[in-house]
Design a protein around this motif. Structure first.
Motif, PDB file in Angstrom:
ATOM      1  N   SER A 226       0.829  -1.207   0.000  1.00 40.49           N
ATOM      2  CA  SER A 226       0.000   0.000   0.000  1.00 40.49           C
ATOM      3  C   SER A 226       0.863   1.258   0.000  1.00 40.49           C
ATOM      4  CB  SER A 226      -0.914  -0.016   1.231  1.00 40.49           C
ATOM      5  OG  SER A 226      -1.663   1.169   1.322  1.00 40.49           O
ATOM      6  N   LYS A 229       2.299   1.992  -3.467  1.00 42.59           N
ATOM      7  CA  LYS A 229       1.335   2.653  -4.347  1.00 42.59           C
ATOM      8  C   LYS A 229       1.224   4.131  -4.012  1.00 42.59           C
ATOM      9  CE  LYS A 229      -2.254  -0.122  -3.827  1.00 42.59           C
ATOM     10  NZ  LYS A 229      -3.625  -0.678  -4.075  1.00 42.59           N
ATOM     11  N   GLY A 233       4.465   3.903  -6.989  1.00 41.03           N
ATOM     12  CA  GLY A 233       4.674   2.588  -7.586  1.00 41.03           C
ATOM     13  C   GLY A 233       3.343   1.942  -7.935  1.00 41.03           C
ATOM     14  N   ARG A 234       3.441   0.746  -8.497  1.00 35.56           N
ATOM     15  CA  ARG A 234       2.209   0.014  -8.796  1.00 35.56           C
ATOM     16  C   ARG A 234       2.412  -1.463  -8.482  1.00 35.56           C
ATOM     17  NH1 ARG A 234       2.522  -2.634 -13.767  1.00 35.56           N
ATOM     18  NH2 ARG A 234       4.349  -2.044 -15.017  1.00 35.56           N
ATOM     19  N   THR A 236       2.169  -5.081  -9.596  1.00 37.59           N
ATOM     20  CA  THR A 236       1.979  -5.944 -10.769  1.00 37.59           C
ATOM     21  C   THR A 236       1.321  -7.255 -10.359  1.00 37.59           C
ATOM     22  OG1 THR A 236       4.218  -6.849 -10.563  1.00 37.59           O
ATOM     23  CG2 THR A 236       3.952  -4.913 -11.939  1.00 37.59           C
ATOM     24  N   GLU A 238      -0.917  -8.392  -6.828  1.00 35.93           N
ATOM     25  CA  GLU A 238      -1.415  -8.049  -5.504  1.00 35.93           C
ATOM     26  C   GLU A 238      -0.920  -9.061  -4.470  1.00 35.93           C
ATOM     27  OE1 GLU A 238      -3.416  -5.542  -4.514  1.00 35.93           O
ATOM     28  OE2 GLU A 238      -3.855  -4.618  -6.463  1.00 35.93           O
ATOM     29  N   ILE A 250       6.010  -5.665  -7.002  1.00 30.93           N
ATOM     30  CA  ILE A 250       5.859  -4.215  -7.115  1.00 30.93           C
ATOM     31  C   ILE A 250       6.726  -3.687  -8.249  1.00 30.93           C
ATOM     32  CG2 ILE A 250       6.210  -2.015  -5.901  1.00 30.93           C
ATOM     33  CD1 ILE A 250       5.846  -3.620  -3.264  1.00 30.93           C
ATOM     34  N   PRO A 253       8.242   3.585  -9.517  1.00 23.06           N
ATOM     35  CA  PRO A 253       7.726   4.574 -10.477  1.00 23.06           C
ATOM     36  C   PRO A 253       8.464   4.597 -11.806  1.00 23.06           C
ATOM     37  CG  PRO A 253       7.816   5.533  -8.287  1.00 23.06           C
ATOM     38  CD  PRO A 253       8.517   4.209  -8.196  1.00 23.06           C
TER      39      PRO A 253
END
Length: 264
Positions: A226, A229, A233-234, A236, A238, A250, A253
């Protein structure tokens, strides 16, 4: 000295090192130690945790930046002689991407890919032995090869680096543990002889190429995911539960992919 064949270091090559420093410092609580040349120009960053080196960071070459390639984590394998190991890699079907080169007094490195296309680095230690902390929150804990041809990868690493393997039971995909007989003797943090893993990529992974992936230990995978994000970041993949623990994949950025794991 860390033992032969051990994953001793990881570093990130990023288009924008300054932004990468901010992201990882806030994510893992790493301190930054910038290395400069004699004229004061930036060379490299050592990430530290409680004073001990845990990972590195460098800028991309101008060519890679022009091509728009994302940031990339590289796994380093400790060897006695980079040049001798590169010769074995070539003999057993790997590709030498960068011949041995001295990094001042820190050590000697080389870059190669295995027969399935995954890239990795070799490290012959000088003044820089590798990471000073493993298997603790915020530190390197695992290196994993996701490969399109697991039998070919096993043969290659067994012949070129002397690794042995043990089939892992209870995994959702075919998985082998890398074993390193010298690890317990040489690594002060080791309580087993495991040195990473090999994962078979199947059709469910789409067109993802073979690659090495780094894992950092954390106390709470969901909380770190969390926070990543929130820092730009995002995810890829979960957070999910696996035999080894709770894992998330993960992308930072700038696109650099890594895993975090809360060990079971």
């Amino acid at each position: 000295m860390l033992p032969y064949g051990l994953f001793s270091w990881v570093d990130l090559s990023a288009p924008d090192p300054k932004s990468a420093k901010e992201f990882y410092s806030q994510l893992f609580g790493w301190q930054t130690d910038d290395q400069l040349d004699t004229e004061g120009n930036y060379i490299y960053t050592l990430f530290r945790l409680d004073g001990r080196a845990v990972a590195g960071l460098g800028g991309q070459s101008e060519e890679l930046r022009k091509r728009g390639l994302p940031a990339c984590w590289t796994s380093y394998i400790n060897v006695e002689s980079v040049d001798d190991s590169l010769a074995l890699i070539k003999t057993f079907g790997g590709t030498v991407l960068m011949p041995g080169m001295d990094i001042m007094t820190a050590g000697r490195m080389g870059l190669a890919s295995d027969p399935t296309g995954a890239t990795f680095a070799l490290w012959q230690a000088g003044t820089h032995q590798g990471a000073g902390l493993f298997n603790a929150p915020g530190a390197l804990t695992w290196n994993e090869l996701a490969t399109r041809d697991l039998p070919a990868a096993r043969r290659f690493y067994e012949q070129a680096l002397g690794w042995t393997f043990e089939r892992a039971e209870g995994m959702t995909s075919e998985y082998y543990l890398i074993k390193l007989d010298t690890k317990v003797d040489g690594d002060h943090d080791a309580d087993d002889d495991f040195n990473g893993g090999l994962l078979a990529l199947d059709e469910s992974w789409g067109e993802l190429p073979s690659h090495w992936l780094v894992y950092f230990a954390v106390n709470d995978t969901d909380e770190v995911a969390s926070r990543a994000k929130g820092l730009g970041g995002r995810l890829t993949v979960e957070p999910f539960d696996e035999t080894a623990g709770r894992i998330a994949i993960i992308a930072d950025p700038q696109g650099g992919a890594f895993c975090v794991i809360t060990p079971s």
